[in-house]
Design a protein around this motif. Structure first.
Motif, PDB file in Angstrom:
ATOM      1  N   PHE B  35       0.831  -1.194   0.000  1.00  0.00           N
ATOM      2  CA  PHE B  35       0.000   0.000   0.000  1.00  0.00           C
ATOM      3  C   PHE B  35       0.870   1.249   0.000  1.00  0.00           C
ATOM      4  CE2 PHE B  35      -4.006  -2.036   1.327  1.00  0.00           C
ATOM      5  CZ  PHE B  35      -3.532  -3.247   1.798  1.00  0.00           C
ATOM      6  N   TYR B  37       0.176   5.320   1.326  1.00  0.00           N
ATOM      7  CA  TYR B  37      -0.703   6.282   1.956  1.00  0.00           C
ATOM      8  C   TYR B  37      -0.039   7.649   1.935  1.00  0.00           C
ATOM      9  CZ  TYR B  37      -3.561   2.542   4.059  1.00  0.00           C
ATOM     10  OH  TYR B  37      -4.380   1.465   4.271  1.00  0.00           O
ATOM     11  N   GLN B  39       0.014  11.347   3.977  1.00  0.00           N
ATOM     12  CA  GLN B  39      -0.357  12.025   5.207  1.00  0.00           C
ATOM     13  C   GLN B  39      -0.071  13.516   5.050  1.00  0.00           C
ATOM     14  OE1 GLN B  39       1.805  11.155   8.917  1.00  0.00           O
ATOM     15  NE2 GLN B  39      -0.148  11.193  10.013  1.00  0.00           N
ATOM     16  N   PRO B  41      -0.407  17.642   6.063  1.00  0.00           N
ATOM     17  CA  PRO B  41      -0.181  18.286   7.371  1.00  0.00           C
ATOM     18  C   PRO B  41      -1.347  18.127   8.346  1.00  0.00           C
ATOM     19  CG  PRO B  41       0.630  19.684   5.620  1.00  0.00           C
ATOM     20  CD  PRO B  41      -0.069  18.533   4.939  1.00  0.00           C
ATOM     21  N   SER B  42      -2.533  17.923   7.847  1.00  0.00           N
ATOM     22  CA  SER B  42      -3.692  17.744   8.740  1.00  0.00           C
ATOM     23  C   SER B  42      -3.580  16.457   9.559  1.00  0.00           C
ATOM     24  CB  SER B  42      -4.982  17.728   7.924  1.00  0.00           C
ATOM     25  OG  SER B  42      -4.972  16.645   7.010  1.00  0.00           O
ATOM     26  N   GLY B  43      -2.822  15.484   9.069  1.00  0.00           N
ATOM     27  CA  GLY B  43      -2.566  14.284   9.853  1.00  0.00           C
ATOM     28  C   GLY B  43      -3.257  13.018   9.393  1.00  0.00           C
ATOM     29  N   GLU B  44      -4.391  13.139   8.748  1.00  0.00           N
ATOM     30  CA  GLU B  44      -5.127  11.942   8.348  1.00  0.00           C
ATOM     31  C   GLU B  44      -4.383  11.190   7.253  1.00  0.00           C
ATOM     32  OE1 GLU B  44      -9.064  12.852   7.170  1.00  0.00           O
ATOM     33  OE2 GLU B  44      -9.520  10.841   6.448  1.00  0.00           O
ATOM     34  N   LEU B  45      -4.313   9.878   7.361  1.00  0.00           N
ATOM     35  CA  LEU B  45      -3.688   9.072   6.316  1.00  0.00           C
ATOM     36  C   LEU B  45      -4.696   8.812   5.213  1.00  0.00           C
ATOM     37  CD1 LEU B  45      -1.488   8.470   8.514  1.00  0.00           C
ATOM     38  CD2 LEU B  45      -1.234   6.268   7.383  1.00  0.00           C
ATOM     39  N   PHE B  47      -5.559   6.851   1.779  1.00  0.00           N
ATOM     40  CA  PHE B  47      -5.195   5.682   0.990  1.00  0.00           C
ATOM     41  C   PHE B  47      -4.982   6.087  -0.460  1.00  0.00           C
ATOM     42  CE2 PHE B  47      -5.263   1.585  -0.823  1.00  0.00           C
ATOM     43  CZ  PHE B  47      -6.215   1.550  -1.838  1.00  0.00           C
ATOM     44  N   ARG B  50      -3.449   0.024  -3.496  1.00  0.00           N
ATOM     45  CA  ARG B  50      -3.235  -1.309  -2.942  1.00  0.00           C
ATOM     46  C   ARG B  50      -2.841  -2.224  -4.094  1.00  0.00           C
ATOM     47  NH1 ARG B  50      -7.399  -5.522  -2.608  1.00  0.00           N
ATOM     48  NH2 ARG B  50      -6.859  -7.074  -1.039  1.00  0.00           N
ATOM     49  N   PHE B  91       3.706   7.167   3.137  1.00  0.00           N
ATOM     50  CA  PHE B  91       4.040   5.899   3.778  1.00  0.00           C
ATOM     51  C   PHE B  91       3.771   4.741   2.840  1.00  0.00           C
ATOM     52  CE2 PHE B  91       4.965   7.097   8.093  1.00  0.00           C
ATOM     53  CZ  PHE B  91       4.283   8.282   8.287  1.00  0.00           C
ATOM     54  N   PHE B 101      -0.298  -4.394   9.724  1.00  0.00           N
ATOM     55  CA  PHE B 101       0.302  -3.636   8.647  1.00  0.00           C
ATOM     56  C   PHE B 101       1.706  -3.236   9.090  1.00  0.00           C
ATOM     57  CE2 PHE B 101      -2.702  -1.768   5.341  1.00  0.00           C
ATOM     58  CZ  PHE B 101      -3.581  -2.809   5.416  1.00  0.00           C
ATOM     59  N   PHE B 103       4.430  -0.649   8.416  1.00  0.00           N
ATOM     60  CA  PHE B 103       4.636   0.635   7.753  1.00  0.00           C
ATOM     61  C   PHE B 103       6.117   0.975   7.696  1.00  0.00           C
ATOM     62  CE2 PHE B 103       0.549   2.651   7.058  1.00  0.00           C
ATOM     63  CZ  PHE B 103      -0.305   1.892   7.833  1.00  0.00           C
ATOM     64  N   GLY B 104       6.512   1.637   6.613  1.00  0.00           N
ATOM     65  CA  GLY B 104       7.823   2.248   6.573  1.00  0.00           C
ATOM     66  C   GLY B 104       7.817   3.493   7.447  1.00  0.00           C
ATOM     67  N   THR B 105       8.962   4.111   7.594  1.00  0.00           N
ATOM     68  CA  THR B 105       9.078   5.286   8.449  1.00  0.00           C
ATOM     69  C   THR B 105       8.640   6.563   7.751  1.00  0.00           C
ATOM     70  OG1 THR B 105      11.407   5.382   7.857  1.00  0.00           O
ATOM     71  CG2 THR B 105      10.853   4.348   9.957  1.00  0.00           C
TER      72      THR B 105
END
Lengths: 114, 113
Positions: B35, B37, B39, B41-45, B47, B50, B91, B101, B103-105
């Protein structure tokens, strides 16, 4: 369509105080639910996931707990917050039975513990 | 064990330049899902895409394209003609079971106007 809500959006709490973060999903039934934490400048850490009411799996032992009192409600709690609990908490959902399905994330709660 | 590596911590590009975000994954399972994703600045991931391990077809969606190569265990993401709105942390993630899941950094992309 499906919507995921989280509240509060931001929270500042003193060390030792309790915590309750809430996540609700609309527009779907029997979702899988997840709690993640993102420390500042770092990746995501899975804390808990739930495949049904009352079913909670913990990925990381710590002073946090999770509960799922209703099908589309997921709560993250703590009895006594630590400084290290500060971070950005994200709730996510995926379709029930779709174990490899996409996870969709909520807007998150930014927690600062002072 | 599963692992996702995003070696690029931060990238800055000038608007309209193309940029590729790298993702390298590790798994011994033959069935897995990858996947991407975003993100903001608001923070929500948010999608983006896939891809399952049996589908190596590259995909294009507008200015976004993804290059999946099992031979190099990579799933790279290219933004063509970047825009300021593309500035975000991106991400890459891997899952075997769906519940866990990896996740990468993340790669922080800044598009300079």
């Amino acid at each position: 369509s499906q919507t995921i809500h989280q509240w509060p959006a931001t929270l500042v709490q003193p060390v030792g105080s309790p915590l309750s973060l809430e996540c609700t999903v609309e527009g779907t039934s029997n979702p899988n639910l997840y709690w993640y934490r993102q420390a500042a400048g770092r990746g995501l850490q899975l804390l808990f996931y739930s495949v049904g009411i009352g079913q909670i799996s913990s990925e990381v032992p710590q002073n946090l707990s999770a509960s799922r009192p209703q099908d589309r409600q997921f709560i993250l709690s703590s009895k006594k917050l630590l400084l290290s609990d500060s971070g950005f908490y994200l709730c996510a959902w995926s379709r029930w039975g779709g174990s490899t399905d996409t996870q969709y994330f909520g807007p998150g709660t930014r927690l600062t513990v002072l | 064990a599963q692992k996702v590596t995003q070696a690029q911590t931060e990238i800055s590009v000038v608007e309209k330049e193309d940029v590729t975000l790298d993702c390298v994954y590790e798994t011994r399972d033959t069935t897995y899902y990858l996947f991407w994703y975003k993100q903001p600045p608001s923070g929500e991931l948010v999608f983006l895409i896939r891809r399952n391990s049996f589908d190596e077809q590259n995909e294009i969606s507008g200015r976004y394209s993804w290059n999946f190569q099992k031979s190099t265990s990579s799933f790279n993401f290219t933004i063509t003609a970047s825009q300021v709105v593309d500035s975000a942390v991106y991400f890459c993630a891997l899952t075997i079971t769906g519940n866990q899941f990896y996740f990468g950094t993340g790669t922080s992309l800044t598009v300079i106007p």
